[in-house]
Every structure is written in structure tokens, then in C-alpha cells.
Design a protein around this motif. Structure first.
Motif, PDB file in Angstrom:
ATOM      1  N   ALA A 161      41.370  30.129  85.344  1.00  0.00           N
ATOM      2  CA  ALA A 161      40.544  28.975  85.702  1.00  0.00           C
ATOM      3  C   ALA A 161      41.333  27.944  86.508  1.00  0.00           C
ATOM      4  N   CYS A 162      42.638  27.879  86.295  1.00  0.00           N
ATOM      5  CA  CYS A 162      43.458  26.912  87.024  1.00  0.00           C
ATOM      6  C   CYS A 162      43.634  27.283  88.491  1.00  0.00           C
ATOM      7  N   ALA A 163      43.146  28.471  88.907  1.00  0.00           N
ATOM      8  CA  ALA A 163      43.201  28.863  90.319  1.00  0.00           C
ATOM      9  C   ALA A 163      42.099  28.209  91.141  1.00  0.00           C
ATOM     10  N   LEU A 164      41.146  27.526  90.482  1.00  0.00           N
ATOM     11  CA  LEU A 164      40.037  26.895  91.202  1.00  0.00           C
ATOM     12  C   LEU A 164      40.539  25.797  92.134  1.00  0.00           C
ATOM     13  N   VAL A 165      39.920  25.733  93.307  1.00  0.00           N
ATOM     14  CA  VAL A 165      40.188  24.661  94.256  1.00  0.00           C
ATOM     15  C   VAL A 165      38.865  24.320  94.930  1.00  0.00           C
ATOM     16  N   PRO A 166      38.546  23.037  95.106  1.00  0.00           N
ATOM     17  CA  PRO A 166      37.250  22.689  95.664  1.00  0.00           C
ATOM     18  C   PRO A 166      37.147  22.973  97.153  1.00  0.00           C
ATOM     19  N   SER A 167      35.946  23.296  97.581  1.00  0.00           N
ATOM     20  CA  SER A 167      35.655  23.447  98.999  1.00  0.00           C
ATOM     21  C   SER A 167      36.092  22.198  99.756  1.00  0.00           C
ATOM     22  N   GLY A 168      36.594  22.412 100.967  1.00  0.00           N
ATOM     23  CA  GLY A 168      37.075  21.306 101.786  1.00  0.00           C
ATOM     24  C   GLY A 168      38.555  21.041 101.642  1.00  0.00           C
ATOM     25  N   SER A 169      39.222  21.776 100.769  1.00  0.00           N
ATOM     26  CA  SER A 169      40.646  21.550 100.523  1.00  0.00           C
ATOM     27  C   SER A 169      41.513  22.095 101.660  1.00  0.00           C
ATOM     28  N   HIS A 170      42.721  21.565 101.737  1.00  0.00           N
ATOM     29  CA  HIS A 170      43.788  22.113 102.568  1.00  0.00           C
ATOM     30  C   HIS A 170      44.748  22.832 101.623  1.00  0.00           C
ATOM     31  N   VAL A 171      44.975  24.118 101.874  1.00  0.00           N
ATOM     32  CA  VAL A 171      45.780  24.944 100.975  1.00  0.00           C
ATOM     33  C   VAL A 171      46.928  25.569 101.758  1.00  0.00           C
ATOM     34  N   ALA A 172      48.128  25.482 101.207  1.00  0.00           N
ATOM     35  CA  ALA A 172      49.296  26.070 101.861  1.00  0.00           C
ATOM     36  C   ALA A 172      49.227  27.590 101.836  1.00  0.00           C
ATOM     37  N   TYR A 173      49.667  28.208 102.929  1.00  0.00           N
ATOM     38  CA  TYR A 173      49.770  29.672 102.976  1.00  0.00           C
ATOM     39  C   TYR A 173      50.641  30.120 101.804  1.00  0.00           C
ATOM     40  N   PRO A 174      50.157  31.052 100.974  1.00  0.00           N
ATOM     41  CA  PRO A 174      50.853  31.352  99.723  1.00  0.00           C
ATOM     42  C   PRO A 174      52.141  32.153  99.925  1.00  0.00           C
ATOM     43  N   PRO A 175      53.035  32.111  98.956  1.00  0.00           N
ATOM     44  CA  PRO A 175      54.283  32.870  99.056  1.00  0.00           C
ATOM     45  C   PRO A 175      54.064  34.361  98.824  1.00  0.00           C
ATOM     46  N   ALA A 176      55.044  35.152  99.212  1.00  0.00           N
ATOM     47  CA  ALA A 176      55.140  36.584  98.877  1.00  0.00           C
ATOM     48  C   ALA A 176      54.073  37.440  99.546  1.00  0.00           C
ATOM     49  N   THR A 177      53.491  36.970 100.647  1.00  0.00           N
ATOM     50  CA  THR A 177      52.506  37.785 101.358  1.00  0.00           C
ATOM     51  C   THR A 177      52.656  37.610 102.857  1.00  0.00           C
ATOM     52  N   GLN A 178      52.308  38.670 103.581  1.00  0.00           N
ATOM     53  CA  GLN A 178      52.198  38.630 105.030  1.00  0.00           C
ATOM     54  C   GLN A 178      50.779  38.980 105.465  1.00  0.00           C
TER      55      GLN A 178
END
Length: 232
Positions: free
Chosen positions: A58-75
Motif C-alpha cells: 500500500a505504501c507504493a501508492l502515489v497520487p496522479s499528477g506526481s513527479h516521480v524519479a526514475y527508479p533504481p536497478a532498471t534500464q
């Protein structure tokens, strides 16, 4: 004197259209491969196999309209546009007819995915947690009560990146409809108010990069958007 070693985590919740009250979230379930064309693009047979599920915290939720950093460990960071169902009554081992009445509301969401980690997990028969359940991976709009939307059995579902359409489908294309998903999931869990279900994505999933702006629409619901920023 506190009963906790550390302060309790903030209760995850989602805004609700038309009220200041929020929908408290306990669990997030996600349906895999629930549109035939997406199943094919992921290399699977869409022949109405029983639905399968994975989860996000549940803590993965983020509201629409957010700015989110490109996540680690992925290309290979992917979007998946989805209808989200909010449960509003306890149900366990119910029929689709009973399940339909347990749906409290709907939202539009993005199931963000580290696709390269998912592919590696699949190749080794491992869980998908690091591919699906990472920080800020469950984007969601405010919820709209089912009494305002109807059953959401049909209607366009689309997604664009930087104004270019990437996904287009119809809710009627879902292999398992909302009532069937809730009924099937209720065979496995005691579903409760506070449970969200991301119901699967149409074909056209793809990668995004820092600077990209994602926008998605489902007929009758608020639009969902997300801006990808540079990695932390």
C-alpha cells in the motif's frame, strides 16, 4: 509513553471525488494479463486461463499528477494503464453477482514496472516483487463511487506519452470482468474495504525515460498523469 519503538507509518489512502474524506488502503492486488492483446505481446496464450495475481504494498501508492524519479536497478521502466477497483464490503467465496455489489468505487491507475527485472524473474521462476512492488509504483487518481460511474463494463482506456498515444483498448476487452475478478479473488482472500484491485492493461506497454510525461484516460473517470524525473 509510546507503545512503539518508532512512530507508526502514515496510513496509505486515496482521495475521493466530492469529499474531503479519504479511502484508507490496506492491500493492493493486481491482475496479470487480463487483456488478450497484452497477453500476446508478453508472449502468453490469452485463452481465458484462470486469472493470476501479484501484489504491491500500500505504501507504493502515489497520487496522479506526481513527479516521480526514475527508479533504481532498471534500464527498462514501463507504464501499464489500468482500471482500479475499490472494495467496499467484506466478501469471501462469493459469486460474481455478490461481488458486483461489493465494489465501492473506481479509479484510473498506472502499474509502473521494472520490466527487465520482471523478465529476469520470469526466466528464473522467481517472484515479481522487485519488478512490481517498488516505491511509487502504484499511481492512482481520486476514486469515484460506483453509484456515480455504473459497472464500468465498457468504455475506452487509453494512454499517451508526451502527447503520443501508446495504448488504446476498451474495458469490454478484459478477459475477466470486474465482478468475475472480485469473485475469483474472494476464493483466495477475505476481501475487505481498503482493498484495491488493479485490473490489467491493454497492449502497447513500453518504456519511459526522465522527462517523459504520461497521461491516461478511462471513460467516466479522472485522468491519470505522471512525470518522470531524473534518478535520485
Amino acid at each position: 509513553m509510546s507503545d512503539y519503538i518508532f512512530p507508526p507509518a502514515v496510513q496509505p489512502s486515496v482521495a475521493v471525488r466530492g469529499t474531503a474524506a479519504r479511502y484508507a488502503v490496506a492491500r493492493i492486488f493486481c491482475v496479470g494479463r487480463n487483456y488478450a492483446a497484452h497477453a500476446r505481446e508478453m508472449g502468453s496464450d490469452p485463452d481465458r486461463e484462470p486469472p493470476f495475481y501479484f501484489s504491491k504494498p500500500a505504501c507504493a501508492l502515489v497520487p496522479s499528477g506526481s513527479h516521480v524519479a526514475y527508479p533504481p536497478a532498471t534500464q527498462n521502466y514501463h507504464y501499464e494503464m489500468e482500471l482500479v477497483v475499490a472494495i467496499g464490503a467484506p466478501v469471501f467465496k462469493v459469486t460474481p453477482e455478490v461481488a458486483r455489489a461489493a465494489v465501492w468505487g473506481y479509479g484510473a491507475g498506472l502499474d509502473m514496472t521494472r520490466r527487465d527485472l520482471q523478465a529476469e524473474a520470469k526466466a528464473h521462476g522467481r517472484p515479481w516483487d522487485t519488478a512490481k512492488g517498488f516505491d511509487q509504483s502504484a499511481v492512482i487518481t481520486e476514486l469515484v463511487r460506483a453509484s456515480e460511474t455504473g459497472a464500468m463494463a465498457a468504455g475506452a482506456i487509453t494512454l499517451s506519452v508526451n502527447g503520443i498515444e501508446k495504448q488504446r483498448g476498451d474495458l469490454a476487452d478484459m478477459i475477466w470482468n470486474v465482478a468475475e475478478i472480485v469473485a475469483n479473488l474472494s476464493q483466495l482472500y477475505h476481501l475487505q474495504p481498503g482493498d484495491l484491485i488493479y485490473t490489467g492493461t491493454p497492449d502497447g506497454v513500453g518504456a519511459v525515460l526522465p522527462g517523459d510525461v504520461i497521461s491516461g484516460q478511462i471513460a467516466g473517470l479522472p485522468s491519470v498523469s505522471l512525470t518522470i524525473t531524473q534518478p535520485d
